[in-house]
Scaffold this active site. Structure first.
Site, PDB file in Angstrom:
ATOM      1  N   LYS A 118      10.169  45.325 -22.949  1.00  0.00           N
ATOM      2  CA  LYS A 118      11.042  45.107 -24.163  1.00  0.00           C
ATOM      3  C   LYS A 118      12.505  45.510 -23.764  1.00  0.00           C
ATOM      4  O   LYS A 118      13.411  44.731 -24.203  1.00  0.00           O
ATOM      5  CB  LYS A 118      10.818  46.182 -25.294  1.00  0.00           C
ATOM      6  CG  LYS A 118       9.686  46.088 -25.941  1.00  0.00           C
ATOM      7  CD  LYS A 118       9.354  44.913 -26.951  1.00  0.00           C
ATOM      8  CE  LYS A 118       8.027  44.601 -27.334  1.00  0.00           C
ATOM      9  NZ  LYS A 118       7.833  43.463 -28.050  1.00  0.00           N
ATOM     10  N   LYS A 200       0.836  37.786 -22.073  1.00  0.00           N
ATOM     11  CA  LYS A 200       0.091  38.098 -23.151  1.00  0.00           C
ATOM     12  C   LYS A 200       0.473  37.211 -24.126  1.00  0.00           C
ATOM     13  O   LYS A 200       1.685  37.031 -24.520  1.00  0.00           O
ATOM     14  CB  LYS A 200       0.279  39.825 -23.625  1.00  0.00           C
ATOM     15  CG  LYS A 200      -0.183  40.288 -24.773  1.00  0.00           C
ATOM     16  CD  LYS A 200       0.017  41.482 -25.067  1.00  0.00           C
ATOM     17  CE  LYS A 200       1.169  41.440 -26.029  1.00  0.00           C
ATOM     18  NZ  LYS A 200       1.187  42.989 -27.030  1.00  0.00           N
ATOM     19  N   LYS A 203       3.504  38.132 -30.501  1.00  0.00           N
ATOM     20  CA  LYS A 203       3.875  37.471 -31.960  1.00  0.00           C
ATOM     21  C   LYS A 203       5.444  37.320 -32.140  1.00  0.00           C
ATOM     22  O   LYS A 203       5.735  36.631 -32.979  1.00  0.00           O
ATOM     23  CB  LYS A 203       3.225  37.982 -32.911  1.00  0.00           C
ATOM     24  CG  LYS A 203       3.845  39.650 -33.275  1.00  0.00           C
ATOM     25  CD  LYS A 203       3.349  40.247 -34.565  1.00  0.00           C
ATOM     26  CE  LYS A 203       2.835  41.575 -34.337  1.00  0.00           C
ATOM     27  NZ  LYS A 203       3.876  42.602 -33.744  1.00  0.00           N
TER      28      LYS A 203
HETATM   29  P1  ATP Z   1       5.463  42.318 -30.369  1.00  0.00           P
HETATM   30  O1  ATP Z   1       5.660  40.806 -29.571  1.00  0.00           O
HETATM   31  O2  ATP Z   1       6.260  42.346 -31.333  1.00  0.00           O
HETATM   32  O3  ATP Z   1       5.735  43.235 -29.245  1.00  0.00           O
HETATM   33  P2  ATP Z   1       2.671  42.054 -30.198  1.00  0.00           P
HETATM   34  O4  ATP Z   1       2.289  40.711 -30.536  1.00  0.00           O
HETATM   35  O5  ATP Z   1       2.491  42.743 -28.922  1.00  0.00           O
HETATM   36  O6  ATP Z   1       4.148  42.261 -30.803  1.00  0.00           O
HETATM   37  P3  ATP Z   1       1.629  44.341 -31.570  1.00  0.00           P
HETATM   38  O7  ATP Z   1       2.035  44.579 -32.890  1.00  0.00           O
HETATM   39  O8  ATP Z   1       2.225  45.138 -30.478  1.00  0.00           O
HETATM   40  O9  ATP Z   1       1.731  42.857 -31.196  1.00  0.00           O
HETATM   41  O10 ATP Z   1       0.147  44.424 -31.438  1.00  0.00           O
HETATM   42  C1  ATP Z   1      -0.588  44.613 -32.424  1.00  0.00           C
HETATM   43  C2  ATP Z   1      -2.250  45.078 -32.201  1.00  0.00           C
HETATM   44  O11 ATP Z   1      -2.575  43.829 -31.345  1.00  0.00           O
HETATM   45  C3  ATP Z   1      -2.088  45.902 -30.769  1.00  0.00           C
HETATM   46  O12 ATP Z   1      -3.173  46.882 -31.013  1.00  0.00           O
HETATM   47  C4  ATP Z   1      -1.802  45.264 -29.702  1.00  0.00           C
HETATM   48  O13 ATP Z   1      -2.833  45.855 -28.632  1.00  0.00           O
HETATM   49  C5  ATP Z   1      -3.056  43.923 -30.056  1.00  0.00           C
HETATM   50  N1  ATP Z   1      -2.508  42.647 -29.607  1.00  0.00           N
HETATM   51  C6  ATP Z   1      -1.403  42.255 -29.510  1.00  0.00           C
HETATM   52  N2  ATP Z   1      -1.213  41.215 -28.897  1.00  0.00           N
HETATM   53  C7  ATP Z   1      -2.618  40.902 -28.307  1.00  0.00           C
HETATM   54  C8  ATP Z   1      -3.079  40.030 -27.240  1.00  0.00           C
HETATM   55  N3  ATP Z   1      -2.646  39.146 -26.960  1.00  0.00           N
HETATM   56  N4  ATP Z   1      -4.353  40.439 -26.987  1.00  0.00           N
HETATM   57  C9  ATP Z   1      -5.227  41.476 -27.557  1.00  0.00           C
HETATM   58  N5  ATP Z   1      -4.684  42.385 -28.281  1.00  0.00           N
HETATM   59  C10 ATP Z   1      -3.393  42.176 -28.758  1.00  0.00           C
END
Ligand code: ATP
Ligand code: LTN
Length: 336
Positions: A118, A200, A203
């Site tokens: 980040k 990954k 979102k």
């Molecule tokens: P950001 O992009 O804002 O950092 P993010 O997409 O990584 O957000 P988080 O809020 O960090 O989402 O994650 C929410 C939950 O979903 C966490 O438990 C995270 O491990 C899981 N998660 C997020 N993205 C994935 C993915 N691509 N595959 C599997 N699990 C995921």
């Protein structure tokens, strides 16, 4: 929550309302929450305090927090059986977060890969909150003394740091926190971007065409799968090293249909990638259809959502307050 219910093992997790929930958030986390409501005492929240470690537009943050609550419910989290709440409504999170900051080491916080990622992406805003994010997450968790924290693979390191902080605190003050375990799904723990399977599916990446969000329309989902990156071998075979795109699609298909990798390889033996991608897209459309339809309904019912988060905040605060007073007593604060 009465005392009898709290005898069940406890589960807790949260997601930042920093963007639209994706297929990754669902398969890596939420789906595993929904399946366990009967056997666990469950707490799930919208991590709005965590979301502001990256700059957010206030109106969007407010809207997304409520949408996320509607989506939790649409994904099968029954508010009668799960405590659903908004993190900033339970002020003990911020308070315990501060205390735990004093038991989290600069060196260990510096090693967190999410911080490094980040910080690299937000070079103009590497704030203190981004750095101490894991102590607040440790507070989120430890306040509720959970047995398990169901998260995707990327959050394992934070849960491990939480365990280290809890052990350190217990070592100084005696048994205070239960040591939680990460609970990571076997399939779907790391869903990758459809256009760059080395990344990954996230979102908060703006306009990533390799991302599927829960609210995507069927035609958009199908189009995105049609454009998913594959390889030149033309064989549906699981091998994340040399075939990351196909392996990611197989993971998604396995998670959506319940088929094993061997069954998928057999099902698509001799088929072109075009057919395979269409089938994966269709399976995801069907997986997400009820969630999208139910979320769209719930989001219009503001009064209902308010009743859910008010009730959730009350239940969560009751538990959080007890843990925080115990901690305040142990560290030597004068009680009021
Ligand atoms: P950001 O992009 O804002 O950092 P993010 O997409 O990584 O957000 P988080 O809020 O960090 O989402 O994650 C929410 C939950 O979903 C966490 O438990 C995270 O491990 C899981 N998660 C997020 N993205 C994935 C993915 N691509 N595959 C599997 N699990 C995921
Ligand atoms: N850091 C997590 C979100 C999060 C969380 C938590 C997950 C905040 N607090 C407590 C589990 C338990 C993330 O970025 N996905």
């Amino acid at each position: 929550m009465d005392e009898k219910q709290s005898k069940k093992p406890v589960m807790l997790s949260g997601i930042k309302p920093s963007g639209e929930l994706t297929l990754g958030s669902y398969l890596g986390a939420i789906r595993n929450w929904a399946e366990r409501a009967n056997d666990y005492d469950c707490y799930y929240f919208m991590a709005d305090l965590h979301a502001i470690t990256v700059r957010q537009n206030p109106a969007d943050l407010r809207r997304r927090t409520l949408e996320q609550l509607a989506q939790y419910i649409a994904c099968g989290l029954d508010p009668q059986k799960n405590t659903l709440f908004i993190q900033s409504h339970v002020h003990e999170h911020a308070e315990l977060g501060w205390v735990l900051n004093c038991y989290a080491m600069f060196g260990e916080l510096s090693r967190m890969t999410q911080f490094k990622d980040k910080a690299a992406k937000n070079a103009e805003n590497i704030n203190g909150g981004l750095f101490t994010y894991p102590s607040l997450m440790a507070a989120d968790i430890l306040l509720y003394q959970p047995d398990f924290v169901p998260v995707g693979e990327d959050q394992k390191q934070h849960v491990e740091l939480t365990r280290d902080i809890a052990n350190r605190f217990n070592g100084v003050y005696g048994e205070t926190f239960k040591i939680p375990q990460p609970f990571i799904p076997k399939i779907g723990a790391r869903v990758m971007s459809l256009v760059d399977p080395s990344k990954k599916m996230s979102k908060s990446e703006d306009e990533d065409p390799g991302r599927i969000i829960l609210m995507d329309k069927p035609e958009d989902i199908l189009r995105r799968f049609k454009r998913a990156v594959t390889d030149s071998e033309a064989q549906v075979r699981f091998d994340p090293e040399t075939k990351p795109g196909i392996s990611n699609l197989m993971t998604i298909y396995a998670a959506a249909t319940g088929s094993s990798f061997a069954q998928i390889e057999a099902e698509f033996a001799g088929c072109g990638y075009g057919d395979f991608k269409r089938k994966v897209g269709e399976a995801v459309v069907e997986l997400l259809r009820p969630i999208r339809e139910e979320s769209a309904k719930l989001i219009r019912d503001k009064a209902y959502l308010e009743s859910v988060y008010r009730d959730g905040a009350q239940r969560a605060s009751y538990i959080a307050r007890r843990t925080l007073s115990k901690v305040y007593r142990k560290v030597g604060f004068v009680g009021l």
